[in-house]
Design a protein around this motif. Structure first.
Motif, PDB file in Angstrom:
ATOM      1  N   PRO A   1      90.874  98.739  94.172  1.00 43.15           N
ATOM      2  CA  PRO A   1      91.660  99.751  94.924  1.00 43.15           C
ATOM      3  C   PRO A   1      91.096 100.953  95.111  1.00 43.15           C
ATOM      4  N   ALA A   2      90.746 101.665  94.099  1.00 43.53           N
ATOM      5  CA  ALA A   2      90.142 103.030  94.262  1.00 43.53           C
ATOM      6  C   ALA A   2      88.914 103.111  94.896  1.00 43.53           C
ATOM      7  N   ASP A   3      87.738 101.978  94.749  1.00 44.69           N
ATOM      8  CA  ASP A   3      86.685 102.151  95.484  1.00 44.69           C
ATOM      9  C   ASP A   3      86.915 101.845  96.972  1.00 44.69           C
ATOM     10  N   LEU A   4      87.378 100.810  97.094  1.00 45.22           N
ATOM     11  CA  LEU A   4      87.491 100.339  98.582  1.00 45.22           C
ATOM     12  C   LEU A   4      88.652 101.241  99.191  1.00 45.22           C
TER      13      LEU A   4
ATOM     14  N   VAL B   1      88.740 113.475  98.626  1.00 47.06           N
ATOM     15  CA  VAL B   1      89.730 112.505  98.611  1.00 47.06           C
ATOM     16  C   VAL B   1      90.449 112.735  97.330  1.00 47.06           C
ATOM     17  N   ASP B   2      91.627 112.554  97.328  1.00 46.53           N
ATOM     18  CA  ASP B   2      92.507 112.512  95.902  1.00 46.53           C
ATOM     19  C   ASP B   2      93.329 111.387  96.050  1.00 46.53           C
ATOM     20  N   ALA B   3      93.271 110.377  95.006  1.00 45.48           N
ATOM     21  CA  ALA B   3      94.021 109.292  94.683  1.00 45.48           C
ATOM     22  C   ALA B   3      95.249 109.466  93.643  1.00 45.48           C
TER      23      ALA B   3
ATOM     24  N   PHE C   1      96.136 107.826  98.804  1.00 44.97           N
ATOM     25  CA  PHE C   1      94.817 108.496  99.090  1.00 44.97           C
ATOM     26  C   PHE C   1      95.070 109.604 100.153  1.00 44.97           C
ATOM     27  N   VAL C   2      94.706 110.727  99.733  1.00 43.72           N
ATOM     28  CA  VAL C   2      94.939 112.028 100.791  1.00 43.72           C
ATOM     29  C   VAL C   2      93.501 112.458 100.922  1.00 43.72           C
TER      30      VAL C   2
ATOM     31  N   VAL D   1      94.099 112.686 106.612  1.00 45.14           N
ATOM     32  CA  VAL D   1      94.585 111.480 106.586  1.00 45.14           C
ATOM     33  C   VAL D   1      95.248 111.026 105.473  1.00 45.14           C
ATOM     34  N   PHE D   2      96.263 110.313 105.466  1.00 43.67           N
ATOM     35  CA  PHE D   2      97.063 109.638 104.312  1.00 43.67           C
ATOM     36  C   PHE D   2      96.991 108.118 104.359  1.00 43.67           C
TER      37      PHE D   2
END
Length: 401
Positions: free
Chosen positions: A158-161, A178-180, A328-329, A337-338
């Protein structure tokens, strides 16, 4: 990530397209069930493990899902037996393993696959193991044409893709951030708990493996990738408290960004746990710190591990109520983009789905002609993202400005 273009032809014909090793474990059995329902009819796949009786019982369960599984081959092999792992790797095009802790049981399989030119996948969330395998086997895998792809489950797909998908919504050729933010209500299994305890108790080994990798890994030239830990904060974007998560996901995203120019000339990524209420955030931080401290004491670590043994996990009813969301932001080039990646039970149902679809992706899809130790985004990218979307994991743009 020192990925290389394949310079040897892919293995033309082997006995199997895919072998699932550790199939009788908690996640392994769920992965086998998923393959029984979703693998192509002509897929030549097999179950592997050290206990033939358990494999036979699992095959009976799978036959109830699809009668064709009555003839599913069963392969006996021990993860610690180098000769058996070499034979196993030479028999298949793709080998997926769920046997952890990988730092204790995973190295012989990676070595065998790297030597045989066999694609390898696992579910590890252990940075030490990933770094050690890079140092010891990346060069051989690049020579043989093998793709070594770690962390093909909730760690760290989920984080990588998700970061890959988010970057794709932003302008190219500009600095990006990018912030997750990760949320879930799921429980974990005994095997996962054992893996976490093992990793927490190996601080010096983790540090040594990371330093060894730095020596071997080429430096990134002309571009910059940053993954600062940051500090706990309130996130106005998500309306939650954001707690830094220094997990393998961060390293995986950084390696994808280093390998793919689409992430821009200057890329920064931060990874957080997302908690709605401050007392929960404070309590959770204290609990993790306490477990980490106790894990440094071997007898206590063993006592904790014995409380929940591998093979146990949440039942089907509890898994059905479980969910995850990674928001993700992303910002860059004057655009923000969100996005969100979300699904059901992350540790088991969705992890089994991610591993199975990753294995099928390597076995059947048209992919970049790369080899060596790769991330999911680098090895499979859009092909795996499309597969997971069709399998019910959601990748969406929530908003943009």
């Amino acid at each position: 990530m020192n990925a290389a273009v394949r310079h040897e032809p892919r293995t033309a014909e082997r006995e199997y397209d895919l072998v699932l090793f550790g199939a009788t474990g908690f996640v392994g059995a769920l992965t086998a069930e998923y393959l029984a329902v979703h693998a192509p009819a002509d897929c030549r796949w097999a179950l592997a493990g050290r206990d033939l009786a358990k494999l036979e019982r699992l095959r009976e369960r799978l036959t109830a899902l699809d009668p064709r599984c009555a003839d599913l081959p069963l392969l006996r092999a021990d993860a610690q037996d180098a000769a058996a792992t070499r034979e196993l790797a030479a028999s298949t095009r793709v080998l997926a393993t769920t046997v952890g802790p990988y730092v204790l049981y995973g190295a012989p399989l990676v070595a065998a696959c790297a030597a045989a030119g066999t694609d390898y996948l696992d579910l590890t969330g252990e940075p030490e193991f990933v770094d050690r395998m890079y140092v010891e086997h990346d060069a051989r895998a690049r020579e043989s044409g093998a793709r070594i792809v770690h962390a093909c489950g909730f760690d760290s797909v989920p984080a990588d893709l998700g970061a890959y998908f988010t970057v794709g919504q932003l302008p190219a050729g500009v600095p990006l951030t990018v912030d997750a933010f990760v949320r879930s209500n799921a429980l974990f299994s005994g095997g996962t708990f054992t893996t976490v305890l093992t990793a927490l108790g190996r601080g010096p080994q983790n540090l040594a493996a990371a330093r060894a990798r730095l020596i071997h890994e080429p430096r990134l030239l002309g571009r910059r990738v940053r993954v600062p830990v940051g500090a706990p904060r309130f996130s106005r974007e998500t309306g939650t408290w954001a707690l830094p998560l220094p997990v393998l996901d961060v390293q995986v995203v950084a390696r994808s960004a280093a390998a793919l120019e689409r992430y821009g000339p200057d890329f920064r990524y931060r990874h957080y746990a997302s908690v709605r209420h401050l007392p929960v955030a404070v309590g959770g931080t204290a609990a993790v710190g306490g477990v980490a401290a106790l894990a440094q004491i071997p007898p206590v670590r063993q006592w904790l591990a014995d409380r929940w043994e591998p093979g146990q996990g949440p039942d089907a009813e509890r898994r059905a109520r479980s969910w995850f969301s990674v928001r993700f932001v992303g910002e860059g080039g004057g655009r923000r983009v969100f996005t969100e990646v979300s699904g059901g039970d992350p540790g088991y149902g969705e992890t089994a789905k991610m591993l199975a679809e990753s294995a099928l992706c390597l076995a059947y899809d048209a992919l970049p002609e790369l080899s060596g130790q790769l991330t999911t985004a680098v090895a499979m990218g859009d092909a795996l993202l499309d597969r997971l979307r069709h399998a019910g994991i959601r990748f969406r743009v929530a908003a943009s400005d």
